[in-house]
Motif scaffolding. Structure first.
Motif, PDB file in Angstrom:
ATOM      1  N   SER A 206       0.830  -1.205   0.000  1.00  0.00           N
ATOM      2  CA  SER A 206       0.000   0.000   0.000  1.00  0.00           C
ATOM      3  C   SER A 206       0.872   1.266   0.000  1.00  0.00           C
ATOM      4  CB  SER A 206      -0.915  -0.004   1.230  1.00  0.00           C
ATOM      5  OG  SER A 206      -1.750  -1.149   1.209  1.00  0.00           O
ATOM      6  N   PHE A 207       0.314   2.364  -0.487  1.00  0.00           N
ATOM      7  CA  PHE A 207       1.048   3.638  -0.581  1.00  0.00           C
ATOM      8  C   PHE A 207       0.037   4.765  -0.801  1.00  0.00           C
ATOM      9  CE2 PHE A 207       1.330   0.977  -4.393  1.00  0.00           C
ATOM     10  CZ  PHE A 207       0.498   1.675  -5.265  1.00  0.00           C
ATOM     11  N   PRO A 208       0.460   6.033  -0.638  1.00  0.00           N
ATOM     12  CA  PRO A 208      -0.440   7.155  -0.941  1.00  0.00           C
ATOM     13  C   PRO A 208      -0.842   7.109  -2.410  1.00  0.00           C
ATOM     14  CG  PRO A 208       1.421   7.902   0.343  1.00  0.00           C
ATOM     15  CD  PRO A 208       1.728   6.498  -0.058  1.00  0.00           C
ATOM     16  N   THR A 209      -2.005   7.641  -2.731  1.00  0.00           N
ATOM     17  CA  THR A 209      -2.548   7.520  -4.080  1.00  0.00           C
ATOM     18  C   THR A 209      -1.600   8.094  -5.137  1.00  0.00           C
ATOM     19  OG1 THR A 209      -4.426   8.024  -5.524  1.00  0.00           O
ATOM     20  CG2 THR A 209      -3.804   9.692  -3.881  1.00  0.00           C
ATOM     21  N   VAL A 210      -1.520   7.369  -6.264  1.00  0.00           N
ATOM     22  CA  VAL A 210      -0.769   7.854  -7.425  1.00  0.00           C
ATOM     23  C   VAL A 210      -1.735   8.238  -8.546  1.00  0.00           C
ATOM     24  CG1 VAL A 210       1.314   6.557  -6.890  1.00  0.00           C
ATOM     25  CG2 VAL A 210      -0.477   5.469  -8.253  1.00  0.00           C
ATOM     26  N   ASN A 211      -3.031   8.258  -8.232  1.00  0.00           N
ATOM     27  CA  ASN A 211      -4.105   8.757  -9.101  1.00  0.00           C
ATOM     28  C   ASN A 211      -4.320   7.926 -10.365  1.00  0.00           C
ATOM     29  OD1 ASN A 211      -4.653  11.043  -7.392  1.00  0.00           O
ATOM     30  ND2 ASN A 211      -2.779  11.982  -8.233  1.00  0.00           N
ATOM     31  N   THR A 212      -3.771   6.728 -10.382  1.00  0.00           N
ATOM     32  CA  THR A 212      -4.026   5.843 -11.513  1.00  0.00           C
ATOM     33  C   THR A 212      -3.713   4.421 -11.100  1.00  0.00           C
ATOM     34  OG1 THR A 212      -3.487   5.323 -13.815  1.00  0.00           O
ATOM     35  CG2 THR A 212      -1.690   6.115 -12.430  1.00  0.00           C
ATOM     36  N   SER A 213      -4.406   3.484 -11.721  1.00  0.00           N
ATOM     37  CA  SER A 213      -4.110   2.073 -11.479  1.00  0.00           C
ATOM     38  C   SER A 213      -3.424   1.453 -12.695  1.00  0.00           C
ATOM     39  CB  SER A 213      -5.409   1.310 -11.176  1.00  0.00           C
ATOM     40  OG  SER A 213      -6.295   1.389 -12.294  1.00  0.00           O
ATOM     41  N   ASN A 214      -3.199   2.301 -13.706  1.00  0.00           N
ATOM     42  CA  ASN A 214      -2.598   1.821 -14.942  1.00  0.00           C
ATOM     43  C   ASN A 214      -1.106   2.077 -14.900  1.00  0.00           C
ATOM     44  OD1 ASN A 214      -2.437   0.725 -17.507  1.00  0.00           O
ATOM     45  ND2 ASN A 214      -2.902   2.672 -18.525  1.00  0.00           N
ATOM     46  N   TYR A 215      -0.384   1.181 -14.295  1.00  0.00           N
ATOM     47  CA  TYR A 215       1.057   1.348 -14.178  1.00  0.00           C
ATOM     48  C   TYR A 215       1.748   0.002 -14.219  1.00  0.00           C
ATOM     49  CZ  TYR A 215      -0.212   0.513  -9.278  1.00  0.00           C
ATOM     50  OH  TYR A 215      -0.750  -0.003  -8.108  1.00  0.00           O
ATOM     51  N   LEU A 216       3.062   0.070 -14.422  1.00  0.00           N
ATOM     52  CA  LEU A 216       3.912  -1.110 -14.444  1.00  0.00           C
ATOM     53  C   LEU A 216       4.734  -1.122 -13.164  1.00  0.00           C
ATOM     54  CD1 LEU A 216       5.286  -3.503 -16.060  1.00  0.00           C
ATOM     55  CD2 LEU A 216       6.926  -1.783 -16.871  1.00  0.00           C
ATOM     56  N   VAL A 217       4.801  -2.288 -12.508  1.00  0.00           N
ATOM     57  CA  VAL A 217       5.618  -2.435 -11.306  1.00  0.00           C
ATOM     58  C   VAL A 217       6.972  -3.025 -11.716  1.00  0.00           C
ATOM     59  CG1 VAL A 217       5.864  -3.506  -9.045  1.00  0.00           C
ATOM     60  CG2 VAL A 217       3.601  -2.771  -9.841  1.00  0.00           C
ATOM     61  N   VAL A 218       8.015  -2.246 -11.495  1.00  0.00           N
ATOM     62  CA  VAL A 218       9.375  -2.714 -11.731  1.00  0.00           C
ATOM     63  C   VAL A 218      10.002  -2.907 -10.358  1.00  0.00           C
ATOM     64  CG1 VAL A 218      11.608  -2.198 -12.749  1.00  0.00           C
ATOM     65  CG2 VAL A 218       9.511  -1.447 -13.899  1.00  0.00           C
ATOM     66  N   ALA A 219      10.458  -4.134 -10.064  1.00  0.00           N
ATOM     67  CA  ALA A 219      10.892  -4.412  -8.692  1.00  0.00           C
ATOM     68  C   ALA A 219      12.088  -5.352  -8.668  1.00  0.00           C
ATOM     69  CB  ALA A 219       9.754  -5.007  -7.876  1.00  0.00           C
ATOM     70  N   GLY A 220      12.688  -5.432  -7.488  1.00  0.00           N
ATOM     71  CA  GLY A 220      13.796  -6.338  -7.247  1.00  0.00           C
ATOM     72  C   GLY A 220      13.775  -6.759  -5.784  1.00  0.00           C
ATOM     73  N   ILE A 221      14.273  -7.966  -5.508  1.00  0.00           N
ATOM     74  CA  ILE A 221      14.325  -8.496  -4.142  1.00  0.00           C
ATOM     75  C   ILE A 221      15.729  -8.264  -3.584  1.00  0.00           C
ATOM     76  CG2 ILE A 221      14.088 -10.517  -2.687  1.00  0.00           C
ATOM     77  CD1 ILE A 221      11.485  -9.623  -3.870  1.00  0.00           C
ATOM     78  N   LYS A 222      15.792  -7.598  -2.437  1.00  0.00           N
ATOM     79  CA  LYS A 222      17.071  -7.346  -1.787  1.00  0.00           C
ATOM     80  C   LYS A 222      17.253  -8.308  -0.623  1.00  0.00           C
ATOM     81  CE  LYS A 222      19.585  -3.941   0.956  1.00  0.00           C
ATOM     82  NZ  LYS A 222      19.536  -2.638   1.627  1.00  0.00           N
ATOM     83  N   VAL A 223      18.425  -8.924  -0.550  1.00  0.00           N
ATOM     84  CA  VAL A 223      18.762  -9.793   0.573  1.00  0.00           C
ATOM     85  C   VAL A 223      19.268  -8.912   1.707  1.00  0.00           C
ATOM     86  CG1 VAL A 223      20.223 -11.693   1.356  1.00  0.00           C
ATOM     87  CG2 VAL A 223      19.345 -11.677  -0.995  1.00  0.00           C
ATOM     88  N   ASN A 224      18.599  -8.957   2.856  1.00  0.00           N
ATOM     89  CA  ASN A 224      18.989  -8.090   3.962  1.00  0.00           C
ATOM     90  C   ASN A 224      20.250  -8.578   4.662  1.00  0.00           C
ATOM     91  OD1 ASN A 224      16.790  -6.371   3.539  1.00  0.00           O
ATOM     92  ND2 ASN A 224      15.439  -7.676   4.758  1.00  0.00           N
ATOM     93  N   ASN A 225      20.536  -9.897   4.588  1.00  0.00           N
ATOM     94  CA  ASN A 225      21.737 -10.464   5.197  1.00  0.00           C
ATOM     95  C   ASN A 225      22.508 -11.156   4.085  1.00  0.00           C
ATOM     96  OD1 ASN A 225      23.742 -11.750   6.627  1.00  0.00           O
ATOM     97  ND2 ASN A 225      22.376 -12.583   8.206  1.00  0.00           N
ATOM     98  N   SER A 226      23.603 -10.526   3.635  1.00  0.00           N
ATOM     99  CA  SER A 226      24.314 -11.047   2.473  1.00  0.00           C
ATOM    100  C   SER A 226      24.890 -12.431   2.706  1.00  0.00           C
ATOM    101  CB  SER A 226      25.441 -10.084   2.073  1.00  0.00           C
ATOM    102  OG  SER A 226      26.370  -9.924   3.143  1.00  0.00           O
ATOM    103  N   SER A 227      25.065 -12.811   3.968  1.00  0.00           N
ATOM    104  CA  SER A 227      25.599 -14.151   4.242  1.00  0.00           C
ATOM    105  C   SER A 227      24.563 -15.234   3.950  1.00  0.00           C
ATOM    106  CB  SER A 227      26.064 -14.255   5.698  1.00  0.00           C
ATOM    107  OG  SER A 227      24.967 -14.103   6.583  1.00  0.00           O
TER     108      SER A 227
END
Length: 270
Positions: A206-227
């Protein structure tokens, strides 16, 4: 020009008046010197060695013979008069003729030789004027072009105005009209903490409104513990159910290992 008719019958009246008429006719030739201008060398007067040779010069409306003389950088031209006297029938001797000529010397009235110059021959003037006319026409054309260009500049226009993209005052000299709207390519850039996902897991981001639902989600998973990289590299994710204030994130943990990860995402409008 005046002229005398000598060839006649009946006894031509040769007297003093006729001779004076002849002199009057000759004097008209002085007018030709004005074509060259004052202090002109009409002919001759070539310098050979240190001597200016015989010639003719024009001074103050009079054409005069120049007699040879040695020249220097300070030579001055003077007029010399020589009286010619002859005996009359009654036995008296009187002046009948005056010889006037110029040369170098010293006198109350004199002119610097350096002020004298040769005029351009009249037969050369046509070529000179043709060249001047061509140059004049070219200059005129350039002036017309410049005037036409200047006519397009508004009255009171300024130079070297420092335009500023951020100026919003339309009356400012730095204001830029008709700017293209430059929007960020992202509706939102943020992160979402996942932690340790189960084998199959759904999250609502969830997030504050971006006034549209027509968008592309570009994402990546970050490892919080590199070990734990070898525990966190088995995640598969997709997304769906986009709204103006959220989207759903779908995760699958293949190895079902204990881990800690965070989703970094950006929303790009479509």
């Amino acid at each position: 020009m005046n002229n005398t008719k000598f060839i006649q019958t009946g006894g031509w009246p040769l007297n003093l008046e006729r001779l004076e008429e002849l002199e009057t006719s000759f004097n008209i030739f002085n007018a030709f010197g004005s074509l060259a201008g004052n202090f002109s060398i009409i002919s001759g007067c070539e310098t050979i060695g240190s001597t200016v040779q015989k010639g003719f010069v024009y001074i103050d409306g009079e054409l005069l013979e120049f007699r040879p003389a040695v020249v220097s950088g300070t030579s001055r031209v003077i007029i010399i008069e020589e009286a010619v006297s002859r005996p009359f029938q009654n036995g008296s001797v009187k002046q009948v003729y005056t010889i006037r000529y110029t040369t170098f010397g010293t006198s109350d009235v004199s002119w610097a030789w350096t002020d004298f110059a040769r005029p351009i021959e009249t037969k050369l003037l046509k070529g000179l004027f043709d060249g001047i006319a061509g140059s004049f026409n070219a200059i005129t054309a350039r002036l017309v072009t410049a005037e036409n260009k200047l006519a397009t500049i508004a009255s009171g226009a300024q130079v070297n105005v420092q335009s500023d993209w951020n100026v919003t005052d339309v009356n400012s000299d730095a204001f830029i009209k008709n700017k293209i709207a430059m929007l960020s390519p992202f509706l939102r850039v943020s992160t979402f903490f996942i932690g340790n996902p189960a084998i199959d897991q759904k999250y609502t981001v969830s997030f504050p409104t971006v006034n549209t639902s027509n968008y592309l989600v570009v994402a990546g998973i970050k490892v919080n513990n590199s070990s734990q990289w070898d525990l966190s590299n088995d995640l598969i994710w997709t997304y769906g159910a986009t709204t103006a204030t959220s989207f759903e994130l779908y995760l699958r943990e293949i190895a079902n290992q204990t881990q800690s990860v965070t989703l970094g995402y950006a929303l790009i409008p479509l």
